[in-house]
Motif scaffolding. Structure first.
Motif, PDB file in Angstrom:
ATOM      1  N   GLN A  92       0.910  -1.076  -0.065  1.00 11.70           N
ATOM      2  CA  GLN A  92      -0.099  -0.109  -0.160  1.00 11.70           C
ATOM      3  C   GLN A  92       0.696   1.197   0.030  1.00 11.70           C
ATOM      4  N   ARG A 135      -3.356   3.148   1.301  1.00 16.09           N
ATOM      5  CA  ARG A 135      -3.998   2.746   2.866  1.00 16.09           C
ATOM      6  C   ARG A 135      -5.084   3.627   3.153  1.00 16.09           C
ATOM      7  N   HIS A 174      -8.219   2.205   1.800  1.00 18.12           N
ATOM      8  CA  HIS A 174      -8.153   0.853   2.057  1.00 18.12           C
ATOM      9  C   HIS A 174      -8.071  -0.269   0.901  1.00 18.12           C
ATOM     10  N   ARG A 194      -5.192  -2.521  -1.555  1.00 14.97           N
ATOM     11  CA  ARG A 194      -3.865  -3.275  -1.132  1.00 14.97           C
ATOM     12  C   ARG A 194      -3.676  -3.948  -2.242  1.00 14.97           C
TER      13      ARG A 194
END
Length: 167
Positions: free
Chosen positions: A62, A67, A70, A72
């Protein structure tokens, strides 16, 4: 939409990163005229971008923007991505921009027209993800990577841990 939001936020963050890197380059090389040495500056900024993305993708999957939204990056089996795969993804991710930049260059566009062509190119590339069965971007499909929704687990509060262990 979350991926595009992260992409937009990434652009805002990278503006600062590239501004600082450009200042550092121009200071260290004593660049006095923006027309002289621009190729060296462009290559330096490309290397800065590569280091930024490859490091973040291969260390936790990330970037700062990913991040916040949310998102990844993982490989096809859901495992972390190594540096080689992250570098390959970085190179192929330029498919977002390459056709639009080539069009602007060969059409002899300048100023705001370049921004318009880039915006159309990025939105067109993002729309291509709808053609993929898993709605992946094409550079992810080629690299064997994918973006997933990932929220870190909340740490258990001490009061909760104590009450559950005594019960």
């Amino acid at each position: 939409m979350r991926r595009l939001a992260a992409f937009t936020y990434e652009g805002v963050l990278l503006f600062g990163v590239l501004m600082l890197a450009g200042w550092l380059y121009s200071t260290l090389t004593q660049m006095k005229d923006a027309r002289i040495g621009v190729t060296g500056l462009q290559l330096f900024l490309l290397v800065v971008l590569a280091i930024y993305f490859v490091w973040f993708w291969s260390h936790g999957g990330q970037t700062v923007a990913m991040r916040a939204w949310h998102v990844r990056l993982v490989d096809g089996q859901g495992r972390p991505v190594g540096q080689t795969r992250a570098l390959g993804r970085f190179v192929l991710a330029w498919l977002w921009f390459a056709p639009a930049l080539a069009t602007a260059h060969f059409a002899g566009l300048h100023g705001p027209a370049i921004f318009g062509v880039l915006l159309a190119g990025v939105l067109g590339y993002a729309a291509l993800a709808r053609l993929h069965p898993q709605r992946q971007f094409w550079h992810d499909a080629v690299c064997g990577t994918r973006l997933i929704t990932w929220r870190p687990q909340r740490p258990v509060a001490k009061a909760e841990a104590t009450s559950s262990s005594t019960a």
